[in-house]
Design an enzyme around this catalytic site. Structure first.
Site, short mmCIF file in Angstrom:
data_model
loop_
_atom_site.label_atom_id
_atom_site.label_comp_id
_atom_site.label_asym_id
_atom_site.label_seq_id
_atom_site.Cartn_x
_atom_site.Cartn_y
_atom_site.Cartn_z
N CYS A 279 0.82 -1.21 0.00
CA CYS A 279 0.00 0.00 0.00
C CYS A 279 0.86 1.27 0.00
CB CYS A 279 -1.00 -0.04 1.15
SG CYS A 279 -2.39 1.10 0.92
N LYS B 71 -12.18 8.42 -0.96
CA LYS B 71 -11.42 7.28 -0.44
C LYS B 71 -11.79 5.99 -1.16
CE LYS B 71 -10.25 4.96 3.92
NZ LYS B 71 -10.48 4.91 5.39
N SER C 159 -7.94 0.40 1.24
CA SER C 159 -8.35 1.49 2.14
C SER C 159 -7.31 2.60 2.00
CB SER C 159 -8.42 1.00 3.59
OG SER C 159 -8.74 2.06 4.46
N HIS D 77 -4.45 -4.40 0.50
CA HIS D 77 -4.19 -4.98 1.82
C HIS D 77 -4.71 -6.40 1.88
CE1 HIS D 77 -2.51 -1.60 4.09
NE2 HIS D 77 -3.39 -0.81 3.50
N GLU E 284 -3.52 -8.72 3.35
CA GLU E 284 -3.26 -9.29 4.68
C GLU E 284 -4.36 -9.00 5.69
OE1 GLU E 284 -1.89 -5.07 5.18
OE2 GLU E 284 -1.89 -6.54 3.57
N ARG F 250 -14.59 3.27 13.32
CA ARG F 250 -13.74 4.33 13.90
C ARG F 250 -14.07 5.67 13.28
NH1 ARG F 250 -8.13 3.85 11.51
NH2 ARG F 250 -9.30 4.86 9.83
#
Length: 307
Positions: A142, A163, A192, A235, A237, A249
């Site tokens: 990333c 985003k 993200s 991502h 992972e 969040r």
């Protein structure tokens, strides 16, 4: 074969509970095998989550892995205890004379900043330059991939209109790529991020090859000739609930955030997410470790700088 990690690292209990084979330091010293030495430069704020996620994937091969954790001395972690950092992490000064079969550079939540504005940019560039002669293959993730492309090849990143957030369909572009050997023609990866790179900038660099991409998320996987530098934009992972935690969040903080795409069933954030990327993630890391590290790294690890 297992991954060898420090005895008391929180990831050890998590992975053991998941029935993933790990090896403690005590047991590893009794085996007459040279493990692959992998260095993880963890730039993520949630360091324990990230080290667990990557340990899980690095353990999913027949190879014995010895993992060391690295952090930047120029940035103090605000989300991980000092005790954890002192117990398990090293600074560059402690490892710079060593050689490693592989290096993983994670992403970081600094993508809206210019690279040179990041407080540890100078230290990161020192590590990336060092990796050319002390690491056999480096795997960038990333923002780490964007930073690597910028430092090594002068490829800049660009701010997106909104985003990129969710799980997106990807396709393999170079069918002969051994990084994607055994992969399906289409696979899914979480993203993200607020920034991206441009395909045309990558295509201007002869030694770089685009291996996989997404119609929505753009270029995903890039390799240089020989595979000493691998750049992954997403991502893979991530745990099943990582995007959910980021979403909650930001929502609780009153930030403008959309439901992550292709993640919750029917886009209903009260439902458990659909996990569609784990098979690809395991294959990606397994292929990197096997074909770009194990198969070509010298037995005498100090010979890496001569390759």
């Amino acid at each position: 074969m297992p991954i060898k990690i420090p005895n008391e690292l929180p990831a050890a209990k998590v992975l053991t509970d998941e029935n993933i084979f790990i090896m403690t330091e005590y047991r590893a010293i009794t085996q007459d095998i040279r493990p692959l030495k992998i260095l993880l430069l963890n730039l993520m704020p949630t360091k324990i989550d990230t080290e667990t996620q990557l340990s899980r994937l690095l353990s999913n091969t027949p190879l014995q892995i010895e993992l060391e954790l690295l952090h930047t001395r120029s940035h103090e972690s605000k989300n991980t205890s000092e005790e954890h950092m002192l117990a398990f992490y090293k600074t560059f000064d402690a490892v710079k004379d060593n050689y490693y079969d592989g290096l993983v550079i994670t992403g970081a939540p600094v993508e809206k900043m210019e690279f040179e504005e990041v407080e540890y940019w100078g230290e990161l560039t020192e590590i990336m330059e060092w990796s050319k002669h002390h690491v056999h293959s480096t795997f960038h993730i990333c923002w780490g991939a964007q930073a690597g492309l910028y430092y090594h090849y002068g490829i800049n990143k660009y701010l997106l209109d909104e985003k990129l957030f969710g799980v997106f369909k990807h396709k393999v572009e170079r069918k002969q790529s051994i990084l994607f050997r055994g992969a399906d023609d289409e696979f899914y990866v979480p993203h993200s991020r607020h920034t991206s790179i441009r395909r045309e900038d990558v295509e201007k660099v002869p030694e770089l090859k685009i291996l996989a991409s997404s119609d929505e998320a753009g270029v995903y996987a890039i390799s240089n000739d020989g595979g000493s530098q691998i750049f992954i934009m997403g991502h893979s992972e991530y745990d099943p609930l990582t995007l959910c935690k980021e979403y909650e969040r930001d929502k609780n903080a009153g930030l403008e955030i959309k439901v992550p795409k292709n993640y919750f069933p029917d886009d209903d954030d009260t439902k458990y997410p659909n996990v569609t990327w784990r098979a690809h993630a395991n294959l990606l890391y397994s292929n990197w470790l096997n074909y770009f590290v194990y198969q070509t790294t010298p037995y005498d690890i100090k010979q890496i700088h001569k390759l």
